[in-house]
Design a protein around this motif. Structure first.
Motif, PDB file in Angstrom:
ATOM      1  N   ALA A   3      29.690  21.966 -47.452  1.00  0.00           N
ATOM      2  CA  ALA A   3      30.908  21.362 -47.886  1.00  0.00           C
ATOM      3  C   ALA A   3      32.168  21.839 -47.826  1.00  0.00           C
ATOM      4  N   ARG A   4      32.180  23.517 -48.432  1.00  0.00           N
ATOM      5  CA  ARG A   4      32.849  24.363 -48.688  1.00  0.00           C
ATOM      6  C   ARG A   4      33.824  24.529 -46.536  1.00  0.00           C
ATOM      7  N   GLN A   5      32.828  24.857 -45.674  1.00  0.00           N
ATOM      8  CA  GLN A   5      33.448  25.045 -44.810  1.00  0.00           C
ATOM      9  C   GLN A   5      34.165  23.517 -43.976  1.00  0.00           C
ATOM     10  N   THR A   6      34.003  22.676 -44.729  1.00  0.00           N
ATOM     11  CA  THR A   6      34.152  21.493 -43.751  1.00  0.00           C
ATOM     12  C   THR A   6      35.862  21.245 -43.842  1.00  0.00           C
ATOM     13  N   ALA A   7      35.953  21.720 -45.339  1.00  0.00           N
ATOM     14  CA  ALA A   7      37.345  21.328 -45.945  1.00  0.00           C
ATOM     15  C   ALA A   7      37.874  22.507 -45.873  1.00  0.00           C
ATOM     16  N   ASP A   8      37.575  23.515 -45.289  1.00  0.00           N
ATOM     17  CA  ASP A   8      38.957  24.573 -45.751  1.00  0.00           C
ATOM     18  C   ASP A   8      40.246  23.877 -44.134  1.00  0.00           C
ATOM     19  N   SER A   9      39.523  23.413 -43.280  1.00  0.00           N
ATOM     20  CA  SER A   9      40.836  23.338 -42.003  1.00  0.00           C
ATOM     21  C   SER A   9      41.251  22.462 -42.243  1.00  0.00           C
ATOM     22  N   SER A  10      40.142  21.235 -42.764  1.00  0.00           N
ATOM     23  CA  SER A  10      40.804  19.770 -43.273  1.00  0.00           C
ATOM     24  C   SER A  10      42.424  19.380 -43.283  1.00  0.00           C
ATOM     25  N   PRO A  11      42.883  18.724 -43.121  1.00  0.00           N
ATOM     26  CA  PRO A  11      43.821  18.241 -42.730  1.00  0.00           C
ATOM     27  C   PRO A  11      44.171  17.081 -44.353  1.00  0.00           C
ATOM     28  N   ALA A  12      44.909  17.102 -45.273  1.00  0.00           N
ATOM     29  CA  ALA A  12      45.213  16.473 -46.620  1.00  0.00           C
ATOM     30  C   ALA A  12      45.087  15.054 -46.149  1.00  0.00           C
ATOM     31  N   LEU A  13      45.740  14.552 -45.816  1.00  0.00           N
ATOM     32  CA  LEU A  13      45.319  12.790 -45.112  1.00  0.00           C
ATOM     33  C   LEU A  13      44.603  12.165 -45.021  1.00  0.00           C
ATOM     34  N   HIS A  14      43.822  11.445 -45.027  1.00  0.00           N
ATOM     35  CA  HIS A  14      42.471  10.407 -44.529  1.00  0.00           C
ATOM     36  C   HIS A  14      43.555   9.433 -43.472  1.00  0.00           C
ATOM     37  N   TYR A  15      42.904   9.238 -41.966  1.00  0.00           N
ATOM     38  CA  TYR A  15      42.736   8.361 -41.222  1.00  0.00           C
ATOM     39  C   TYR A  15      42.394   7.154 -40.560  1.00  0.00           C
ATOM     40  N   TYR A  16      42.690   6.497 -39.912  1.00  0.00           N
ATOM     41  CA  TYR A  16      41.523   5.019 -40.334  1.00  0.00           C
ATOM     42  C   TYR A  16      42.474   4.318 -39.035  1.00  0.00           C
ATOM     43  N   VAL A  17      41.123   3.687 -37.706  1.00  0.00           N
ATOM     44  CA  VAL A  17      41.568   3.076 -36.886  1.00  0.00           C
ATOM     45  C   VAL A  17      42.146   0.806 -37.706  1.00  0.00           C
ATOM     46  N   VAL A  18      42.989   0.442 -37.516  1.00  0.00           N
ATOM     47  CA  VAL A  18      42.931  -1.164 -37.633  1.00  0.00           C
ATOM     48  C   VAL A  18      42.567  -1.685 -36.726  1.00  0.00           C
ATOM     49  N   TYR A  19      41.624  -3.132 -36.417  1.00  0.00           N
ATOM     50  CA  TYR A  19      41.402  -3.743 -35.246  1.00  0.00           C
ATOM     51  C   TYR A  19      41.782  -4.632 -36.038  1.00  0.00           C
ATOM     52  N   ASP A  20      42.475  -5.599 -35.209  1.00  0.00           N
ATOM     53  CA  ASP A  20      42.628  -6.754 -34.864  1.00  0.00           C
ATOM     54  C   ASP A  20      41.134  -7.627 -34.879  1.00  0.00           C
ATOM     55  N   ASP A  21      41.182  -9.168 -34.327  1.00  0.00           N
ATOM     56  CA  ASP A  21      39.826  -9.710 -34.890  1.00  0.00           C
ATOM     57  C   ASP A  21      39.142  -9.557 -34.063  1.00  0.00           C
ATOM     58  N   ALA A  22      39.891  -9.237 -33.253  1.00  0.00           N
ATOM     59  CA  ALA A  22      38.935  -9.657 -31.535  1.00  0.00           C
ATOM     60  C   ALA A  22      38.350  -7.949 -31.508  1.00  0.00           C
TER      61      ALA A  22
ATOM     62  N   VAL B 194      40.225  -4.727 -31.595  1.00  0.00           N
ATOM     63  CA  VAL B 194      41.442  -4.519 -29.884  1.00  0.00           C
ATOM     64  C   VAL B 194      41.921  -3.502 -31.257  1.00  0.00           C
ATOM     65  N   PRO B 195      42.348  -1.895 -31.245  1.00  0.00           N
ATOM     66  CA  PRO B 195      42.931  -1.479 -31.937  1.00  0.00           C
ATOM     67  C   PRO B 195      44.860  -2.047 -32.248  1.00  0.00           C
ATOM     68  N   GLU B 196      45.228  -2.021 -33.373  1.00  0.00           N
ATOM     69  CA  GLU B 196      46.169  -2.578 -33.539  1.00  0.00           C
ATOM     70  C   GLU B 196      47.500  -1.693 -34.344  1.00  0.00           C
ATOM     71  N   GLY B 197      46.398  -0.622 -34.956  1.00  0.00           N
ATOM     72  CA  GLY B 197      47.201   0.591 -35.519  1.00  0.00           C
ATOM     73  C   GLY B 197      47.010   0.994 -36.478  1.00  0.00           C
ATOM     74  N   LEU B 198      46.797   1.716 -36.948  1.00  0.00           N
ATOM     75  CA  LEU B 198      46.608   2.945 -38.042  1.00  0.00           C
ATOM     76  C   LEU B 198      47.059   3.085 -39.050  1.00  0.00           C
ATOM     77  N   LEU B 199      46.631   3.913 -40.521  1.00  0.00           N
ATOM     78  CA  LEU B 199      46.703   3.638 -41.924  1.00  0.00           C
ATOM     79  C   LEU B 199      46.497   5.329 -41.815  1.00  0.00           C
ATOM     80  N   ALA B 200      46.790   5.926 -42.669  1.00  0.00           N
ATOM     81  CA  ALA B 200      47.225   7.324 -42.922  1.00  0.00           C
ATOM     82  C   ALA B 200      47.291   7.218 -44.730  1.00  0.00           C
ATOM     83  N   GLU B 201      46.891   7.533 -45.738  1.00  0.00           N
ATOM     84  CA  GLU B 201      46.305   7.967 -46.956  1.00  0.00           C
ATOM     85  C   GLU B 201      46.635   9.051 -47.392  1.00  0.00           C
ATOM     86  N   GLU B 202      47.041   9.589 -49.292  1.00  0.00           N
ATOM     87  CA  GLU B 202      46.308  10.824 -49.358  1.00  0.00           C
ATOM     88  C   GLU B 202      45.862  10.146 -50.921  1.00  0.00           C
TER      89      GLU B 202
END
Length: 239
Positions: free
Chosen positions: A6-25, A27-35
Motif C-alpha cells: 500500500a505504501r508503494q501504491t500511494a507515494d505517487s498517487s494524485p490527491a484527488l479521486h476521480y469517477y466517471v459518471v454514466y447516463d441511464d443508457a 454512456v459516459p456523461e461526465g466526471l466527478l473529482a473529489e478530495e
C-alpha cells in the motif's frame, strides 16, 4: 524490514479521486473529482468535490452529488472509480480539452461536507507493549466487493482469504500484517453495517515520534479498494 504494498501504491498517487459518471443508457456523461480533507492524525475531516458534465459543459461544485453517491445505490451503479490518466483521456474525448490540473479543479470545490460521527466507541488509549502509541482506524467503503476484487486485493496484499465472500454471515474476509521501519501495521477486511458496506480496520503500532507512514498507508489502502470499484466514505479513528 518489509515495505507495505500500500505504501508503494500511494507515494505517487494524485490527491484527488476521480469517477466517471454514466447516463441511464450507460454512456459516459461526465466526471466527478473529489478530495478528502484530513485532520492532523490522518482521519477524514471533510469531503469536497467538483463535477463536469457534457450537458452543462463546465466545472461546478458537486458536493450534493458526492453526498448522494454514498447513500444512493442506484447512483453508484452509474459511477465508476478511475485514475487521473483514465479521467483525462475521457475528458479529452468528451470535450477536446486537457483535464485541468488539480489546483485548478480545487477552485470549483465548495464547502466541505461534514463527516458523520463515529458509529463505534473509542477504545482504551494504552499503547501495545514496546510501542509509543497504538492507533485504530476504520476506512469505510460503499458498494459491493466482487469475487475478482477480493482476489485482486488478496494478491496485492499477500492476504490469505479466510472467509467465504458468498456467505453473508461471514464478517472478516482476511487480515494482513506489515512492518515498516519499526512500526507495525495490521488491517482486517470486513463487512460492516449488517453487510451494507465494507471496511478496513487498521491498527497502527508506532514506535517512533513520526506518523507519516500512517497517512501513506491509509491513502494506499484507499486507492487499492477504489481500484476494485469501492467508494470511500470516511476514515474514522477509534483509538
Amino acid at each position: 524490514m518489509t515495505t507495505s504494498p500500500a505504501r508503494q501504491t500511494a507515494d505517487s498517487s494524485p490527491a484527488l479521486h476521480y469517477y466517471v459518471v454514466y447516463d441511464d443508457a450507460g454512456v459516459p456523461e461526465g466526471l466527478l473529482a473529489e478530495e478528502f480533507l484530513l485532520a492532523a492524525d490522518h482521519s477524514s475531516a471533510g469531503l469536497v468535490s467538483g463535477g463536469w458534465s457534457r450537458s452543462e459543459g463546465r466545472w461546478h461544485d458537486a458536493s450534493a452529488t458526492s453526498r448522494r453517491l454514498r447513500l444512493d445505490a442506484a447512483l453508484r451503479k452509474r459511477v465508476t472509480p478511475v485514475n487521473r490518466t483514465t479521467a483525462a483521456t475521457l475528458y479529452r474525448d468528451l470535450c477536446g480539452a486537457d483535464l485541468p490540473h488539480e489546483p485548478a479543479l480545487r477552485a470549483y470545490f465548495g464547502a466541505p461536507a461534514a463527516q458523520p460521527a463515529s458509529a463505534l466507541p473509542l477504545t482504551g488509549c494504552e499503547p501495545r507493549p514496546g510501542f509509543r502509541e497504538t492507533r485504530v482506524y476504520r476506512i469505510l467503503f460503499a458498494d459491493e466487493l466482487s469475487p475478482d476484487g477480493l482476489a485482486a486485493l488478496s494478491e496485492a496484499w499477500q492476504m490469505p482469504v479466510t472467509g467465504d465472500l458468498a456467505d453473508p454471515e461471514v464478517r472478516i474476509l482476511g487480515a494482513v500484517r506489515r512492518q515498516v521501519a519499526g512500526d507495525t501495521f495490521r488491517w482486517d477486511l470486513r463487512r460492516v453495517a449488517a453487510g451494507a458496506a465494507w471496511g478496513l480496520d487498521v491498527t497502527c503500532d508506532l514506535r517512533g515520534d513520526r506518523d507519516e507512514a500512517v497517512g501513506v498507508l491509509l491513502r494506499g489502502l484507499t486507492t487499492q479498494m477504489r481500484q476494485q470499484g469501492m467508494i470511500p466514505v470516511t476514515i474514522d479513528r477509534f483509538r
